[in-house]
Scaffold this motif. Structure first.
Motif, PDB file in Angstrom:
ATOM      1  N   PRO A 361       0.967  -1.200   0.521  1.00  0.00           N
ATOM      2  CA  PRO A 361      -0.386  -0.316  -0.179  1.00  0.00           C
ATOM      3  C   PRO A 361       0.851   1.391   0.104  1.00  0.00           C
ATOM      4  O   PRO A 361       1.456   1.381   0.927  1.00  0.00           O
ATOM      5  CB  PRO A 361      -0.889  -0.598   1.514  1.00  0.00           C
ATOM      6  CG  PRO A 361       0.529  -1.634   1.915  1.00  0.00           C
ATOM      7  CD  PRO A 361       0.690  -2.362   1.079  1.00  0.00           C
ATOM      8  N   CYS A 362       0.476   1.883  -0.805  1.00  0.00           N
ATOM      9  CA  CYS A 362       1.068   3.139  -0.713  1.00  0.00           C
ATOM     10  C   CYS A 362       1.451   4.282   0.851  1.00  0.00           C
ATOM     11  O   CYS A 362      -0.164   4.390   1.019  1.00  0.00           O
ATOM     12  CB  CYS A 362       0.573   4.575  -2.198  1.00  0.00           C
ATOM     13  SG  CYS A 362       1.279   4.052  -3.715  1.00  0.00           S
ATOM     14  N   PRO A 363       1.745   5.044   1.196  1.00  0.00           N
ATOM     15  CA  PRO A 363       1.807   6.128   1.934  1.00  0.00           C
ATOM     16  C   PRO A 363       0.970   6.576   2.039  1.00  0.00           C
ATOM     17  O   PRO A 363       0.455   6.845   1.104  1.00  0.00           O
ATOM     18  CB  PRO A 363       3.756   6.951   2.459  1.00  0.00           C
ATOM     19  CG  PRO A 363       4.668   5.628   0.731  1.00  0.00           C
ATOM     20  CD  PRO A 363       3.572   5.511   0.098  1.00  0.00           C
ATOM     21  N   GLU A 364       0.266   7.191   3.159  1.00  0.00           N
ATOM     22  CA  GLU A 364      -1.220   8.758   3.184  1.00  0.00           C
ATOM     23  C   GLU A 364      -0.516   9.271   2.029  1.00  0.00           C
ATOM     24  O   GLU A 364       0.401  10.489   2.639  1.00  0.00           O
ATOM     25  CB  GLU A 364      -1.431   8.715   5.129  1.00  0.00           C
ATOM     26  CG  GLU A 364      -2.662   8.838   5.262  1.00  0.00           C
ATOM     27  CD  GLU A 364      -2.689   9.802   6.403  1.00  0.00           C
ATOM     28  OE1 GLU A 364      -3.629   9.875   6.288  1.00  0.00           O
ATOM     29  OE2 GLU A 364      -2.322   8.727   7.186  1.00  0.00           O
ATOM     30  N   GLY A 365      -1.253   9.771   1.572  1.00  0.00           N
ATOM     31  CA  GLY A 365      -0.992  11.075   0.379  1.00  0.00           C
ATOM     32  C   GLY A 365      -0.460  10.679  -0.664  1.00  0.00           C
ATOM     33  O   GLY A 365      -1.023  12.358  -1.012  1.00  0.00           O
ATOM     34  N   ARG A 366      -0.265   9.763  -0.355  1.00  0.00           N
ATOM     35  CA  ARG A 366      -0.080   9.682  -2.130  1.00  0.00           C
ATOM     36  C   ARG A 366      -0.949   8.297  -2.819  1.00  0.00           C
ATOM     37  O   ARG A 366      -1.011   7.805  -2.089  1.00  0.00           O
ATOM     38  CB  ARG A 366       1.265   8.712  -2.111  1.00  0.00           C
ATOM     39  CG  ARG A 366       2.476   9.703  -2.426  1.00  0.00           C
ATOM     40  CD  ARG A 366       4.167   8.605  -2.453  1.00  0.00           C
ATOM     41  NE  ARG A 366       5.387   9.776  -1.361  1.00  0.00           N
ATOM     42  CZ  ARG A 366       5.947   9.261  -1.848  1.00  0.00           C
ATOM     43  NH1 ARG A 366       6.661   8.389  -2.770  1.00  0.00           N
ATOM     44  NH2 ARG A 366       7.415  10.450  -0.940  1.00  0.00           N
ATOM     45  N   SER A 367      -1.133   9.137  -3.633  1.00  0.00           N
ATOM     46  CA  SER A 367      -2.317   7.714  -4.739  1.00  0.00           C
ATOM     47  C   SER A 367      -1.553   6.619  -5.409  1.00  0.00           C
ATOM     48  O   SER A 367      -2.429   5.625  -5.582  1.00  0.00           O
ATOM     49  CB  SER A 367      -2.795   8.622  -4.931  1.00  0.00           C
ATOM     50  OG  SER A 367      -3.084   9.068  -6.392  1.00  0.00           O
ATOM     51  N   CYS A 425       5.118   4.947  -5.442  1.00  0.00           N
ATOM     52  CA  CYS A 425       3.862   5.369  -5.715  1.00  0.00           C
ATOM     53  C   CYS A 425       3.708   7.269  -6.159  1.00  0.00           C
ATOM     54  O   CYS A 425       2.631   7.924  -5.423  1.00  0.00           O
ATOM     55  CB  CYS A 425       3.449   5.367  -4.011  1.00  0.00           C
ATOM     56  SG  CYS A 425       3.180   4.026  -3.651  1.00  0.00           S
TER      57      CYS A 425
END
Length: 433
Positions: A361-367, A425
């Motif tokens: 999963p991508c870090p928060e804030g990256r789609s 990401c």
């Protein structure tokens, strides 16, 4: 003494008790295989999970044997023999002690035969410490059963001890005040379910357990040998000394590590030739099975500029930042109950999915990149078509047609850009091949 010991082996039920423990221990390991086909340390740790049942059997067998004198009505006769009580009970203690120890170790050996061809990593000292602690616990249980059967010569004593042993994990934390280190020390079957295949048990902790369990065994032997009630009080001294020694070894719990990992087991072992394929030392026995499909995936990804030139086993979430790179292909696989890799024929396809990147999963804030673009790039690599009637697959098929209209070099460059976007990401060019 040897002649007396042979007579005791023939007349008592120790051989039957040892055989029951051996068969039960081996059957439990073979019928409930989970992690232990991966390596020897996991085998030793998993066997300890079944200790409550094995200890219950050992105590029940000892209790049934301990009430023999009462059942036969020869207590007064033996009390009149002009030999110390300790000398009278030594043959029985030796017979049950050796039989229980051999049965526990024998069950370990029988299970180890299943993985001898695939498990190549063994830290002999740590493995022996775990097995020795479990075997000592079984000996202590058998000797305590002998003492309990002699002091409480009732039919209900043996089944009551067995039930209490099997229920002990339920009260472990309550007895120790929810202290993890103390629960693991006092209850040898507690706290052995580590999160990975690389879980271990430090030698210091095994030594502490052996000291504590040896004290329990010595106390049970003194209790069985005691001729008078006052003498039974001396049976409290060895367990107390063993517990003190164990606490000192563990420095009051400060030397206890929760879910310890064996760093040597995680070290990588690699193929001597290129492209290099590496797996954890613990899984070194399956390296020949993993190498062909992994190298086939690397050959397919070699169509891309700056594609991966090596591969290594994915060891867990903590390695994502260090290992997930354009040059290195991460290889997740699982080892089955036969000690071999599960579905090795599917490894190549799994590695090429998502353009050769594990789907973290991508870090928060990256789609991250456009999923349709990723599917199109993957299909271009594999020479397949995106399947499914949904809108995302329609978009992927459209992008794939655009890719196939380009020449090989330009298409490979765009797919490589897509792969880099998946790794980082970032939306980047992956949204529009």
């Amino acid at each position: 003494m040897t002649r007396i010991l042979r007579i005791e082996l023939r007349r008592s039920a120790v051989l039957w008790a040892a055989a029951t423990l051996l068969i039960t221990g081996a059957w439990l390991l073979y019928s409930a295989r989970e992690r232990w086909t991966t390596g020897y340390m996991l085998l030793a740790l998993d066997q300890r999970w079944y200790l409550p049942l094995l200890l219950g059997l050992a105590m029940a067998a000892g209790a049934a044997q301990g009430r023999r004198d009462h059942r036969c009505g020869v207590g007064e006769l033996f009390a009149s023999v002009p030999r110390p009580r300790a000398q009278q009970v030594v043959p029985m203690l030796l017979a049950y002690g050796a039989g229980m120890f051999a049965a526990y170790a024998g069950a370990t050996g029988l299970a180890a035969l299943r993985i001898v061809g695939t498990a190549h990593y063994l830290r002999a000292g740590a493995f022996a410490g775990v097995v020795a602690a479990g075997a000592t616990a079984v000996v202590a249980a058998a000797w305590f059963g002998l003492a309990a059967g002699r002091i409480l010569p009732y039919i209900a004593t043996a089944p009551a001890l067995a039930i209490a042993s099997m229920a002990s994990p339920l009260v472990a934390q309550g007895i120790t005040g929810h202290r993890e280190w103390l629960s693991s020390l006092l209850f040898p079957a507690y706290g052995l379910d580590g999160p990975t295949d690389f879980v271990s048990l430090p030698g210091r902790f095994s030594l502490a357990q052996v000291c504590y369990l040896t004290g329990l065994a010595a106390g049970a032997a003194l209790l069985f040998a005691a001729a008078h009630r006052r003498a039974r009080l001396t049976a409290l001294l060895p367990p107390a000394l063993g517990a003190v020694a164990a606490v000192l070894i563990l420095q009051g719990g400060s030397a206890y590590a929760e879910d310890p990992i064996d760093p040597v087991a995680r070290e990588l072992v690699c193929t001597p030739d290129t492209p290099r394929v590496c797996v954890a030392r613990l899984h070194g026995g399956v390296l020949p099975e993993v190498t062909p499909p992994v190298r086939a995936a690397i050959a397919t990804l070699a169509r891309l500029p700056n594609g991966p030139s090596r591969a290594q086993e994915y060891l867990g979430p903590g390695n994502k930042a260090l290992e997930q790179s354009a040059d290195t292909l991460l290889v997740p696989f699982a080892i089955g109950e036969d000690g071999h890799v599960i579905d090795p024929d599917r490894i190549e396809g799994y590695l090429l999915d998502n353009v050769g990147v594990l789907p973290f999963p991508c870090p928060e804030g990256r789609s991250g990149p456009d999923p349709a673009a990723v599917r199109a790039a993957t299909s271009w690599l594999l020479g397949t078509e995106p399947e499914g009637p949904d809108a995302e697959n329609d978009r992927a098929r459209e992008l794939l047609r655009s890719l196939r209209k380009l020449d090989e070099r330009e298409a490979a460059t765009r797919v490589a850009a897509t792969r880099q976007a998946v790794l980082t990401c970032a939306p980047g060019p992956a949204s529009a091949p």
